[in-house]
Design a protein around this motif. Structure first.
Motif, mmCIF file in Angstrom:
data_model
loop_
_atom_site.group_PDB
_atom_site.id
_atom_site.type_symbol
_atom_site.label_atom_id
_atom_site.label_comp_id
_atom_site.label_asym_id
_atom_site.label_seq_id
_atom_site.Cartn_x
_atom_site.Cartn_y
_atom_site.Cartn_z
ATOM 1 N N PRO A 14 -73.899 -55.767 18.536
ATOM 2 C CA PRO A 14 -73.726 -54.331 18.747
ATOM 3 C C PRO A 14 -72.860 -53.701 17.655
ATOM 4 N N LEU A 15 -72.833 -52.367 17.611
ATOM 5 C CA LEU A 15 -71.970 -51.670 16.664
ATOM 6 C C LEU A 15 -70.568 -51.489 17.232
ATOM 7 N N PHE A 16 -70.488 -51.437 18.541
ATOM 8 C CA PHE A 16 -69.193 -51.322 19.202
ATOM 9 C C PHE A 16 -69.137 -52.346 20.332
ATOM 10 N N LEU A 17 -67.995 -52.957 20.493
ATOM 11 C CA LEU A 17 -67.850 -53.968 21.535
ATOM 12 C C LEU A 17 -66.431 -53.948 22.047
ATOM 13 N N SER A 18 -66.316 -53.728 23.349
ATOM 14 C CA SER A 18 -65.023 -53.780 23.989
ATOM 15 C C SER A 18 -65.067 -54.930 24.991
ATOM 16 N N MET A 19 -64.142 -55.842 24.878
ATOM 17 C CA MET A 19 -64.211 -57.015 25.735
ATOM 18 C C MET A 19 -62.824 -57.441 26.181
ATOM 19 N N GLY A 71 -73.981 -54.752 6.441
ATOM 20 C CA GLY A 71 -74.356 -54.083 7.671
ATOM 21 C C GLY A 71 -73.368 -52.967 7.970
ATOM 22 N N LYS A 72 -73.611 -52.244 9.056
ATOM 23 C CA LYS A 72 -72.760 -51.109 9.398
ATOM 24 C C LYS A 72 -71.451 -51.546 10.046
ATOM 25 N N GLY A 73 -71.376 -52.800 10.425
ATOM 26 C CA GLY A 73 -70.151 -53.301 11.017
ATOM 27 C C GLY A 73 -70.165 -53.260 12.532
ATOM 28 N N THR A 74 -69.422 -54.159 13.125
ATOM 29 C CA THR A 74 -69.228 -54.190 14.576
ATOM 30 C C THR A 74 -67.753 -53.964 14.845
ATOM 31 N N ARG A 75 -67.470 -52.847 15.523
ATOM 32 C CA ARG A 75 -66.078 -52.541 15.837
ATOM 33 C C ARG A 75 -65.727 -53.245 17.136
#
Lengths: 112, 108
Positions: free
Chosen positions: B8-13, B99-103
């Protein structure tokens, strides 16, 4: 070994001005690449220099130009600055044939 | 034109959980890289993957490469807050394409 060093670290310019950013590669490295990273985006390849010549170029206008010196250091020049040129500019150096590129700390350019 | 897509582009875990970041690329490549970037900072090299089936591990991070599927994964094991950053995959085909990166944000 100082690693890849860039100067200046921060810069504020006015629209229409010209700017020069500098990069000293890691010791033993002969190839320098430049990237533009806009806020929240991935780095975009600008161009690469090897043996004082531009070897590869990304999709950037001619306002972006560069140079590599005999000591392998490099400059990135941007003419006629636009507000959209505001970004973090990263320099990466590598040794021909080696697997890894090392990045400098970047120059934060703000165009107002 | 070589394209690199991350998800994903954003991931909060939550801390202690496992998760995987995926990186797909569109054409054959010699090398695949994973980088970490902290806010306002430059790129820190994490892994360089050179061949099909390559797997590298450093601490809680493990990266793998499947060149046939044109897929690389970055697996995070038992996440800790210090791993919060943006992670980029990048592919080398004469020039490095990111890539656009995964924050990634890890909640304590």
């Amino acid at each position: 070994d100082a690693g890849v060093t860039q100067s200046p670290t921060h810069l504020i310019k006015t629209r229409g001005q010209q700017v020069t950013l500098r990069c000293s590669p890691k010791s033993g490295h002969d190839t320098v690449s430049w990237y533009q990273q806009a806020l929240g985006q991935g780095p975009q390849f600008i161009f690469q220099y090897y043996e004082e010549e531009e070897r590869q170029r990304g999709n950037f206008p001619d306002r972006f130009s560069g140079h590599q010196f005999p000591n392998y250091s490099s400059e990135l020049n941007v003419n006629a600055l636009l507000l959209g040129d505001s970004a973090l500019y990263l320099c990466a150096s590598s040794r021909t044939g080696a697997a890894e590129a090392f990045f400098g700390q970047g120059t934060r350019l703000t165009v107002v | 034109e070589l394209k690199v897509e991350q998800n994903p582009l954003f991931l909060s875990m939550q801390e202690g959980k496992n998760y995987t970041i995926y990186c797909n690329y569109s054409t054959t490549s010699d090398r695949l890289y994973w980088y970490r970037q902290d806010p306002g900072k430059s790129l820190e090299s994490l892994f360089v993957l050179l061949s099909n089936g390559a797997v590298k591990q450093e601490g809680r991070l493990m990266a793998s490469l499947d060149t046939k599927a044109r897929l690389s994964t970055l697996h995070i094991t038992a996440a800790v807050h210090d791993l919060s950053a943006t992670y980029f995959c990048a592919v080398d085909r004469d020039k490095i394409i990111f890539g656009k990166g995964t924050r990634l944000h890890i909640l304590p």
